[in-house]
Design an enzyme around this catalytic site. Structure first.
Site, PDB file in Angstrom:
ATOM      1  N   GLY A  93       4.257   9.877  -1.990  1.00  0.00           N
ATOM      2  CA  GLY A  93       4.632   8.886  -2.996  1.00  0.00           C
ATOM      3  C   GLY A  93       5.020   9.494  -4.328  1.00  0.00           C
ATOM      4  O   GLY A  93       5.177   8.773  -5.314  1.00  0.00           O
ATOM      5  N   TYR A 131      13.786   7.176   5.442  1.00  0.00           N
ATOM      6  CA  TYR A 131      15.034   7.810   5.870  1.00  0.00           C
ATOM      7  C   TYR A 131      16.232   6.924   5.564  1.00  0.00           C
ATOM      8  O   TYR A 131      17.267   7.392   5.089  1.00  0.00           O
ATOM      9  CB  TYR A 131      15.002   8.130   7.367  1.00  0.00           C
ATOM     10  CG  TYR A 131      13.888   9.069   7.781  1.00  0.00           C
ATOM     11  CD1 TYR A 131      13.449  10.091   6.948  1.00  0.00           C
ATOM     12  CD2 TYR A 131      13.274   8.932   9.015  1.00  0.00           C
ATOM     13  CE1 TYR A 131      12.423  10.947   7.339  1.00  0.00           C
ATOM     14  CE2 TYR A 131      12.258   9.784   9.412  1.00  0.00           C
ATOM     15  CZ  TYR A 131      11.836  10.785   8.570  1.00  0.00           C
ATOM     16  OH  TYR A 131      10.829  11.626   8.961  1.00  0.00           O
TER      17      TYR A 131
END
Length: 161
Positions: A93, A131
């Site tokens: 993160g 992705y």
């Protein structure tokens, strides 16, 4: 946090295996890891079949990517296949995964490669979302096939005279 990258050296073999096991644990496949330091040393550093880069946060290895070259006959050039990418849980993160992809993209471009590709487990929605956020496209029209272990031995034996 300063993020830098470095290529793995033979002395990093234990650390590479640690990252591989961390990824396997995340993927609920730790019991399938049979790699050893000796095997990794031989295939990564003696035979040079793959490469590893580490992402370092303030000098500490917090992520890694293991990759190798493949080839596209349609493009007429090599590509990079990303086998493993893993960021330690406590560093997720923070943009490290994206930075690793950017680094791999830069390596691919520097080497004149036509693409960067990888597989992702179908259940891994957080990774799929990540992705896609970078512009990756799923190759839904392709199915992955594999022959390994005893199946590979049988195949090889069937061709011997």
């Amino acid at each position: 946090m300063e993020l830098t990258f470095r290529y793995a050296q033979e002395s990093d073999t234990a650390l590479i295996l640690e990252f591989i096991k961390g990824l396997a644990d995340y993927e609920k496949m730790l019991d399938e890891v049979v790699a050893t330091e000796e095997l990794l040393k031989e295939w990564l550093f003696m035979q040079k079949k793959a490469e590893v880069i580490f992402a370092l946060a303030d000098g500490k290895e917090v992520g890694f990517a293991l990759f190798f070259h493949n080839f596209s006959t349609f493009l007429g050039r090599g590509g990079i296949y990303l086998e493993d990418l893993f960021v330690k849980p406590e560093y997720r993160g923070k943009g490290i995964g994206k930075s690793i992809f950017k680094k791999l993209g830069a390596i691919a471009r520097e080497r004149g490669c036509g693409r960067l590709e990888w597989w992702c487990l179908n259940w891994n929605q957080p990774s799929i979302d990540f992705y896609r956020s970078m512009g990756a496209e799923a190759m839904d029209e392709w199915t992955v096939y594999r022959i390994a272990g005893e199946g590979l031995n049988r195949l090889a034996d069937s061709g011997e005279k």
